[in-house]
Design a protein around this motif. Structure first.
Motif, mmCIF file in Angstrom:
data_model
loop_
_atom_site.group_PDB
_atom_site.id
_atom_site.type_symbol
_atom_site.label_atom_id
_atom_site.label_comp_id
_atom_site.label_asym_id
_atom_site.label_seq_id
_atom_site.Cartn_x
_atom_site.Cartn_y
_atom_site.Cartn_z
ATOM 1 N N ILE A 198 1.672 8.646 1.700
ATOM 2 C CA ILE A 198 2.704 7.847 2.358
ATOM 3 C C ILE A 198 4.001 7.814 1.554
ATOM 4 C CG2 ILE A 198 0.985 6.405 3.491
ATOM 5 C CD1 ILE A 198 1.701 4.166 1.494
ATOM 6 N N THR A 199 4.019 8.466 0.390
ATOM 7 C CA THR A 199 5.197 8.438 -0.468
ATOM 8 C C THR A 199 6.197 9.498 -0.015
ATOM 9 O OG1 THR A 199 3.833 7.736 -2.344
ATOM 10 C CG2 THR A 199 6.030 8.588 -2.838
ATOM 11 N N GLU A 225 5.182 -1.767 7.049
ATOM 12 C CA GLU A 225 6.383 -0.954 6.911
ATOM 13 C C GLU A 225 7.196 -1.364 5.682
ATOM 14 O OE1 GLU A 225 8.598 -0.813 10.715
ATOM 15 O OE2 GLU A 225 6.925 -1.972 11.509
ATOM 16 N N ILE A 226 7.889 -0.378 5.107
ATOM 17 C CA ILE A 226 8.832 -0.659 4.027
ATOM 18 C C ILE A 226 9.911 0.421 4.043
ATOM 19 C CG2 ILE A 226 7.475 0.623 2.307
ATOM 20 C CD1 ILE A 226 8.455 -1.395 0.199
ATOM 21 N N ASP A 227 11.139 0.029 3.795
ATOM 22 C CA ASP A 227 12.265 0.953 3.747
ATOM 23 C C ASP A 227 12.590 1.233 2.279
ATOM 24 O OD1 ASP A 227 14.545 2.427 4.019
ATOM 25 O OD2 ASP A 227 15.573 1.024 5.353
ATOM 26 N N LEU A 228 12.442 2.490 1.863
ATOM 27 C CA LEU A 228 12.682 2.871 0.472
ATOM 28 C C LEU A 228 14.029 3.563 0.278
ATOM 29 C CD1 LEU A 228 9.117 4.216 -0.431
ATOM 30 C CD2 LEU A 228 10.074 1.959 -0.897
ATOM 31 N N ALA A 229 14.937 3.400 1.251
ATOM 32 C CA ALA A 229 16.235 4.083 1.162
ATOM 33 C C ALA A 229 17.016 3.655 -0.077
ATOM 34 C CB ALA A 229 17.057 3.822 2.418
ATOM 35 N N GLU A 230 16.965 2.365 -0.410
ATOM 36 C CA GLU A 230 17.738 1.854 -1.542
ATOM 37 C C GLU A 230 17.002 1.981 -2.865
ATOM 38 O OE1 GLU A 230 20.854 0.987 -1.259
ATOM 39 O OE2 GLU A 230 20.774 1.359 0.905
ATOM 40 N N ASP A 231 15.678 1.962 -2.830
ATOM 41 C CA ASP A 231 14.898 1.993 -4.066
ATOM 42 C C ASP A 231 13.609 2.769 -3.835
ATOM 43 O OD1 ASP A 231 13.621 1.614 -6.451
ATOM 44 O OD2 ASP A 231 13.477 -0.565 -6.304
ATOM 45 N N PRO A 232 13.601 4.089 -4.093
ATOM 46 C CA PRO A 232 12.397 4.898 -3.875
ATOM 47 C C PRO A 232 11.213 4.466 -4.730
ATOM 48 C CG PRO A 232 14.343 6.284 -4.158
ATOM 49 C CD PRO A 232 14.749 4.897 -4.535
ATOM 50 N N ASP A 233 11.483 3.749 -5.838
ATOM 51 C CA ASP A 233 10.413 3.326 -6.745
ATOM 52 C C ASP A 233 10.001 1.867 -6.527
ATOM 53 O OD1 ASP A 233 10.283 5.813 -8.209
ATOM 54 O OD2 ASP A 233 12.204 5.260 -9.108
ATOM 55 N N HIS A 234 10.354 1.296 -5.402
ATOM 56 C CA HIS A 234 10.071 -0.121 -5.172
ATOM 57 C C HIS A 234 8.565 -0.377 -5.258
ATOM 58 C CE1 HIS A 234 10.036 -4.117 -3.524
ATOM 59 N NE2 HIS A 234 11.351 -4.135 -3.537
ATOM 60 N N PRO A 235 8.147 -1.384 -6.064
ATOM 61 C CA PRO A 235 6.712 -1.676 -6.204
ATOM 62 C C PRO A 235 6.048 -2.118 -4.906
ATOM 63 C CG PRO A 235 8.050 -3.409 -7.215
ATOM 64 C CD PRO A 235 8.983 -2.290 -6.886
ATOM 65 N N GLU A 282 3.310 0.310 -3.418
ATOM 66 C CA GLU A 282 1.926 0.209 -3.891
ATOM 67 C C GLU A 282 1.224 -0.990 -3.272
ATOM 68 O OE1 GLU A 282 -0.734 -0.189 -7.991
ATOM 69 O OE2 GLU A 282 1.433 0.083 -8.118
ATOM 70 N N LEU A 283 1.936 -2.115 -3.144
ATOM 71 C CA LEU A 283 1.345 -3.293 -2.512
ATOM 72 C C LEU A 283 1.004 -3.017 -1.052
ATOM 73 C CD1 LEU A 283 3.642 -6.095 -3.990
ATOM 74 C CD2 LEU A 283 1.275 -5.581 -4.630
ATOM 75 N N LEU A 284 1.895 -2.320 -0.364
ATOM 76 C CA LEU A 284 1.642 -1.958 1.030
ATOM 77 C C LEU A 284 0.379 -1.114 1.126
ATOM 78 C CD1 LEU A 284 4.194 -0.639 3.636
ATOM 79 C CD2 LEU A 284 2.099 0.611 3.196
ATOM 80 N N TYR A 285 0.257 -0.123 0.246
ATOM 81 C CA TYR A 285 -0.903 0.764 0.278
ATOM 82 C C TYR A 285 -2.185 -0.017 -0.002
ATOM 83 C CZ TYR A 285 -4.143 4.484 -0.973
ATOM 84 O OH TYR A 285 -5.248 5.312 -1.046
ATOM 85 N N ARG A 286 -2.163 -0.861 -1.017
ATOM 86 C CA ARG A 286 -3.349 -1.663 -1.342
ATOM 87 C C ARG A 286 -3.749 -2.560 -0.177
ATOM 88 N NH1 ARG A 286 -1.766 -4.939 -6.340
ATOM 89 N NH2 ARG A 286 -3.629 -6.092 -5.649
ATOM 90 N N THR A 287 -2.752 -3.118 0.489
ATOM 91 C CA THR A 287 -3.029 -3.980 1.635
ATOM 92 C C THR A 287 -3.666 -3.188 2.766
ATOM 93 O OG1 THR A 287 -1.124 -5.359 1.045
ATOM 94 C CG2 THR A 287 -2.022 -5.624 3.265
ATOM 95 N N ALA A 288 -3.127 -2.016 3.046
ATOM 96 C CA ALA A 288 -3.668 -1.184 4.121
ATOM 97 C C ALA A 288 -5.113 -0.791 3.843
ATOM 98 C CB ALA A 288 -2.802 0.067 4.298
ATOM 99 N N VAL A 289 -5.402 -0.391 2.611
ATOM 100 C CA VAL A 289 -6.774 -0.004 2.262
ATOM 101 C C VAL A 289 -7.713 -1.195 2.377
ATOM 102 C CG1 VAL A 289 -8.245 0.810 0.380
ATOM 103 C CG2 VAL A 289 -6.049 1.924 0.805
ATOM 104 N N SER A 290 -7.260 -2.360 1.925
ATOM 105 C CA SER A 290 -8.083 -3.565 1.997
ATOM 106 C C SER A 290 -8.394 -3.926 3.448
ATOM 107 C CB SER A 290 -7.358 -4.728 1.303
ATOM 108 O OG SER A 290 -8.101 -5.921 1.401
ATOM 109 N N LEU A 291 -7.399 -3.842 4.315
ATOM 110 C CA LEU A 291 -7.602 -4.151 5.726
ATOM 111 C C LEU A 291 -8.565 -3.154 6.368
ATOM 112 C CD1 LEU A 291 -3.891 -4.945 6.607
ATOM 113 C CD2 LEU A 291 -5.777 -6.590 6.778
#
Length: 247
Positions: A238-239, A195-205, A208-217
């Motif tokens: 997921i964006t 999970e990640i909350d993008l309310a404060e920063d929609p462009d938070h890097p 991408e790390l979350l997505y890469r982690t999910a695909v790797s798992l």
């Protein structure tokens, strides 16, 4: 008068996804079937898990009656007794189709991705944590096996939260089957949650790390990546939509 126009009434009464072009019905139906394989049709509505969804073309006259932006030419309306259920469906569609959520408070900047693990046996917490660390960095495991749950926790300011529904033992979740490796039969709800909350920063890097982690798992454990109860095959799935109406 607006209240004599059925579609205008629906747009005023229900949340909707507004698009610059009319939606493609076949594309919409395909996405809704991913959300609910038992999708049915009632009149001009799709019915998915109790939510009613229909698409409409928007004219300038309809936009005026419905009080939506005049530059929109399409709308997907979701009707449900629970507004949050309707918003859940629309946010999932928005990531895949684009558009703006109406009213604006339907927009959900919180990204919740699951890696569902349908196979047996399940990886243990340490195996999951090792893969998470390889992308997200150092993390500690907070075990709560009595309820079949582990948090894989980073630093306090780490935006990506990871947890794992882990079968504590055969008599907590699941049952024993000597024919399977390890003897464990998994509950189909076992999943790794990111999970990640993008309310404060929609462009938070971190996204991408979350997505890469999910695909790797998913690759490592033969899992399936899902968000908003729909399969994820690209980061755009997921964006949260960037098309935003003024609040």
């Amino acid at each position: 008068m607006w209240f004599l126009d059925r579609t205008a009434r629906q747009l005023r009464a229900n949340p909707a996804l507004l698009t610059y072009r009319p939606p493609e019905p076949a594309r919409l139906e395909s996405l809704l079937r991913q959300y609910d394989p038992g999708l049915s049709v009632s009149g001009d509505w799709f019915v998915a898990r109790g939510a009613k969804i229909r698409w409409v073309e928007v004219t300038e006259e309809l936009a005026g009656k419905a009080r939506i932006p005049a530059d929109r030419r399409g709308a997907i309306i979701a009707s449900h007794d629970n507004k949050h259920v309707a918003g859940f469906v629309l946010n999932g569609l928005a990531s895949r189709l684009g558009g703006a959520l109406h009213p604006p408070d339907v927009h959900d900047p919180y990204v919740d991705v699951q890696v569902s693990l349908p196979g047996v046996p399940a990886p243990d917490c340490e195996e999951v944590a090792a893969l998470v660390r390889s992308i997200l960095g150092e993390r500690v495991i907070e075990h709560d096996h009595e309820i079949g749950f582990c948090s894989i926790t980073g630093a306090p300011d780490d935006p990506v939260k990871v947890s794992y529904d882990w079968p504590a033992d055969d008599d907590v979740k699941g049952s024993y089957d000597p024919r399977t490796p390890g003897g464990s039969v998994l509950d189909p709800d076992y999943a790794i949650d990111l999970e990640i909350d993008l309310a404060e920063d929609p462009d938070h890097p971190g996204l991408e790390l979350l997505y890469r982690t999910a695909v790797s798992l998913a690759t490592a454990f033969n899992g399936v990546v899902v968000s908003k109860d729909m399969p994820v095959t690209r980061i755009e799935d997921i964006t949260p939509t960037r098309d935003r109406l003024p609040a």
